[in-house]
Design a protein around this motif. Structure first.
Motif: not given
Length: 202
Positions: A23-29, A31-37, A183-190
């Protein structure tokens, strides 16, 4: 050399953790540029951030060849951990990899070394997972594209510094192209292949 018994664990609850990460990866994809955890916990081999490990445990499998950059392949531990927990083949030819795990993005190879997919099968392209220094501090990047209402502002410390300039190649390749997950630690941006850089600054 680390034995299989000594390898870091995977997800404690494989199904729920994979669903949450997906879900986090799909949310990131979406909403490009948004930081997801990535909210789940998993063991990580040395050099692999929590977000990268969770994505690997969720998306990698026996049908997804993986390429590791020299930082990730400096020891055999990362490859052994991936094979043990995901069954994904770790390969030496980056041009046929489904995913590339990049621990030293400052030395990211030319994008032409990765798979762009084909017009018939654009999904057969590579997704690059780049571990970066920050996704909340650093230069500002203004992005546009599908999934973005107007523009999105990403503040991040990204290497290589010319990443977005390199990704301009996606404009001429579409529907083929390269997708990127930062990726930085537990944060991801697509940064999907449809995302474009509007402006950048310090």
């Amino acid at each position: 050399m680390t034995t299989f018994a000594e390898l870091p664990a995977g997800f404690a609850d494989k199904m729920l953790s994979a669903q949450s990460t997906f879900r986090s990866v799909m949310d990131a994809m979406a909403r490009p540029g948004s930081v997801q955890r990535v909210a789940v916990q998993a063991g990580t081999p040395f050099g692999v951030m929590r977000g990268s490990a969770a994505i690997a445990l969720t998306l990698f499998d026996h049908d997804t060849p993986i390429w590791l950059d020299p930082a990730m392949s400096a020891t055999t531990d990362v490859a052994r951990w991936l094979k043990f927990h995901t069954s994904a083949p770790v390969i030496e030819d980056s041009s046929v990899a489904s995913f590339a795990l990049i621990g030293d993005p400052a030395n990211l190879p030319a994008l032409e070394r990765f798979a762009f997919g084909s017009n018939e099968y654009p999904d057969r392209s590579a997704t690059l997972i780049l571990q970066v220094d920050s996704l909340t501090q650093g230069p500002a990047f203004e992005l546009k594209g599908p999934g973005i209402d107007g523009t999105a502002l990403l503040q991040a410390m990204i290497k290589p510094r010319d990443l977005f300039e390199r990704l301009v190649i996606n404009e001429t390749l579409f529907p083929r192209g390269i997708d990127v997950v930062l990726v930085h630690d537990d944060a991801i941006v697509a940064i999907p292949r449809t995302t474009r850089l509007v402006a950048s600054g310090v």
